[in-house]
Motif scaffolding. Structure first.
Motif, mmCIF file in Angstrom:
data_model
loop_
_atom_site.group_PDB
_atom_site.id
_atom_site.type_symbol
_atom_site.label_atom_id
_atom_site.label_comp_id
_atom_site.label_asym_id
_atom_site.label_seq_id
_atom_site.Cartn_x
_atom_site.Cartn_y
_atom_site.Cartn_z
ATOM 1 N N ASP A 170 0.967 -1.276 -0.062
ATOM 2 C CA ASP A 170 -0.156 -0.039 0.019
ATOM 3 C C ASP A 170 0.834 1.163 0.047
ATOM 4 O O ASP A 170 1.652 1.515 0.740
ATOM 5 N N THR A 171 0.575 2.234 -1.019
ATOM 6 C CA THR A 171 1.484 3.387 -1.027
ATOM 7 C C THR A 171 1.094 4.348 0.110
ATOM 8 O O THR A 171 1.913 5.414 0.178
ATOM 9 N N ALA A 172 0.133 4.221 0.771
ATOM 10 C CA ALA A 172 -0.449 5.405 1.680
ATOM 11 C C ALA A 172 0.551 5.542 2.839
ATOM 12 O O ALA A 172 0.897 6.813 3.167
ATOM 13 N N ARG A 173 1.463 4.635 3.254
ATOM 14 C CA ARG A 173 2.212 5.031 4.310
ATOM 15 C C ARG A 173 3.545 5.840 3.872
ATOM 16 O O ARG A 173 4.127 6.501 4.702
ATOM 17 N N PHE A 174 3.833 5.686 2.635
ATOM 18 C CA PHE A 174 4.940 6.446 2.060
ATOM 19 C C PHE A 174 4.578 7.851 1.694
ATOM 20 O O PHE A 174 5.287 8.785 1.718
ATOM 21 N N ARG A 175 3.313 8.171 1.972
ATOM 22 C CA ARG A 175 2.869 9.565 1.635
ATOM 23 C C ARG A 175 2.505 10.428 2.864
ATOM 24 O O ARG A 175 2.039 11.445 2.890
ATOM 25 N N THR A 176 2.267 9.454 4.074
ATOM 26 C CA THR A 176 1.967 9.999 5.283
ATOM 27 C C THR A 176 3.070 9.971 6.327
ATOM 28 O O THR A 176 3.223 10.910 7.170
#
Length: 607
Positions: A505-511
């Motif tokens: 999931d890419t979400a953690r790289f953006r948060t």
């Protein structure tokens, strides 16, 4: 976070202290640029030569003095001096790592909103609505749309206004065609198609008739009849006005699907007919203010210099004035354009008006802008964002009157077909050597074909410096190698595939981005390119040159290719390195998607 701005801010106090002429400091700062050769550094300050000349000192000595005067900072490694005084600059690895983490959490990828937001009105596209759009309408439409997108991205207020040609001779052609050659059943069933047929049919009749010159004037009996129909329309003839009102919805419908396929949304579409009731007042006001003059029964405005040449000798030396009311009382395009300036200025109160129109109209707009300033709009920054011509393979300008110009809808159909064909060829080649290949459904194939085909046409145009001519070649446009839309779209899809393959999931790289580890030069070069996105956006808008974004995309794609070959991601040596590389991959996809969106081009998640 604009890297170039940061570096220049470090040099500014030192340059201001040394420069004998403070007015030259901006020019000296402008000499600090990205390095042309990565072996020499990331950036290069080339200001010591000019400053040395002004001071009467050796450039090498001036360069060393500049370096000594730089404030302590966490941005640059110790600068070095090379050759006749070039200052080579290299960013610190820790600074790069920290900056990458910062842009990862920023939806705009480091692009800061402008500190001085302005209101822009952008005049773009401007087709004659009574005939099918052709490739000649492409440049104004997509260059204008790109500027709308970039300026809005930076926080400016932008009004896109499509100044439609809906009151000229092209409607005389339709009126003549409708009265003499219409197919009633076809018009009832599909007025859009029938009007398009009538326009082409009448133009064909005119082409084989005698006496037509390049402007459609002369003694050609067909065009004479069409101009008579236009005159009756302008005089308020009830039958022609009623037919014009009947034709307009169908004419506008011809445009809608093309703009949708081009992914262009324009705020307003105010045509020549909208301004027609204002024209008499424009002329009367200019006469009253003594900025227009009667000449041989007509009313004219001065040229850009404020001169109305009187004698034949003066006329040879000076640019001509422009007519705003003819001897017969008819108004001109110049009158309409002045009414448009007045309406835009008083309705939207812009700081800047951009006219995205071809270079041959340079003298016209020079005169319009000068007259607008005399008229009271001196506070508006008028700019003619001119562009070069689109050439055929014979390197001659496309001519709608000589035939052979491709209609835009047919062009987009051909581009989609070629895009799909090349996509399938590439997929087959990769499948043949054992690569795992995405197998799209028919619906997905159609979407890929449309996105790749339309993107190819737009990218090929936007990758040219707008001021130059270029050769239109559909085969090259749809190529999958080199600096093309398909290559960028594939690079984006390849990035997304890594996350699908790793089920990440890419979400953690953006948060909550992981620490960035720069262990290979390919990682460093890629990080540097990603951080240059804000400075490229700023440069593209400074001179209204969208092609800088395509140049940048090509640099990102090449850096990513080097990274992909040298730096395993999912099979990295450690979890920390894997996360760092995944962050870079995610940023590559985000930067490509954002940059290509600023050009009005879409991507697909899988290819």
């Amino acid at each position: 976070m604009n890297l170039l701005t940061q570096i220049r801010s470090l040099f500014e106090p030192a340059l201001a202290a040394l420069a004998p002429d403070q007015a030259k400091v901006p020019d000296l700062l402008a000499a600090i640029k990205p390095a042309s050769n990565a072996d020499h550094g990331d950036y290069q300050a080339n200001c010591a030569m000019a400053l040395g000349k002004a001071l009467g000192q050796k450039p090498q000595d001036v360069a060393k003095a500049l370096i000594a005067a730089l404030p302590a900072n966490d941005v640059l490694e110790p600068p070095t001096v090379a050759g006749p005084g070039f200052i080579n600059l290299r960013l610190k690895p820790d600074f790069l790592a920290k900056a990458i983490a910062e842009i990862a959490t920023d939806p705009k990828l480091g692009v800061e909103p402008t500190k001085k937001p302005k209101t822009f009105v952008i005049d773009l596209s401007g087709p004659n609505v009574a005939k099918p759009l052709h490739v000649g309408h492409l440049r104004s439409t997509i260059i204008g749309d790109a500027l709308v997108r970039i300026l809005r991205f930076l926080g400016h207020t932008v009004i896109g206004d499509n100044h439609l040609g809906d009151w000229g001779t092209q409607f005389g052609i339709l009126l003549y065609g409708y009265k003499h050659h219409r197919d009633d059943a076809a018009f009832t069933a599909d007025p859009v198609r029938e009007l398009a047929r009538l326009y082409v049919h009448v133009r064909g009749l005119a082409a084989v008739a005698e006496g037509e010159d390049e402007d459609g004037a002369g003694d050609n009996p067909i065009m004479t009849a069409c101009r008579e129909e236009t005159s009756r329309l302008h005089a308020g003839d009830p039958e022609n006005v009623a037919l014009w009102e009947t034709f307009m919805p169908a004419c506008l419908e011809m445009l809608r699907p093309i703009y949708e396929r081009l992914n262009v949304k324009i705020d307003h579409a105010l045509g020549e007919s909208f301004y027609n009731p204002m024209l008499a007042c424009v002329v009367d006001d200019m006469l009253a203010k003594k900025i227009a003059f009667e000449s041989k029964g007509a009313v004219v405005i001065p040229n850009a210099k404020g001169v109305v040449p009187q004698t034949e000798e003066e006329q040879k030396k000076e640019e001509p004035p422009a007519i705003i009311r003819k001897r017969d009382g008819a108004f001109t395009y110049t009158t309409t354009d002045l009414a448009t300036v007045q309406y835009r200025a008083e309705t939207w109160k812009p700081d800047v008006m951009l006219y995205v129109v071809g270079a041959p109209q340079a003298l016209h707009f020079k005169t319009i802008f000068a007259q607008a300033r005399r008229w009271g709009y001196a506070d508006v920054d008028f700019q003619h964002v001119q562009f070069g011509s689109m050439l055929g393979k014979d390197r001659k300008i496309f001519s709608t009157r000589k035939g052979g110009v491709i209609e835009l809808m047919s062009l987009l159909d051909d581009a989609a077909r070629l895009g799909l064909q090349k996509y399938e060829e590439n997929s087959a080649a990769r499948r043949a050597v054992g690569h795992k290949v995405f197998e799209p459904t028919d619906a997905e194939k159609r979407e890929i074909a449309e996105v790749v085909g339309t993107g190819a046409v737009k990218y090929a145009d936007l990758s040219q410096n707008r001021t130059t001519d270029y050769v239109f070649d559909i085969e090259k446009m749809t190529g999958t190698d080199g600096n093309t839309a398909a290559y960028m779209q594939y690079a984006y899809a390849r990035c997304r595939a890594i996350f699908r393959e790793g089920e990440i999931d890419t979400a953690r790289f953006r948060t909550h981005p992981p620490a960035v580890v720069i262990s290979h030069n390919a990682e460093r070069l890629l990080a540097l390119q990603l951080l240059r996105f804000p400075e490229v956006v700023d440069s593209a808008v400074a001179d209204y040159v969208p092609h800088l974004l395509t140049t940048y995309l090509w640099d990102v794609a090449k850096s990513y290719s080097g990274f992909y070959e040298n730096c395993p991601v999912l099979k990295a040596e450690s979890p920390e390195l894997k996360d760092s590389r995944l962050l870079l991959v995610d940023l590559v996809s985000r930067v490509i998607k954002q940059a290509i969106d600023l050009l009005g081009i879409r991507v697909v998640e899988r290819m």
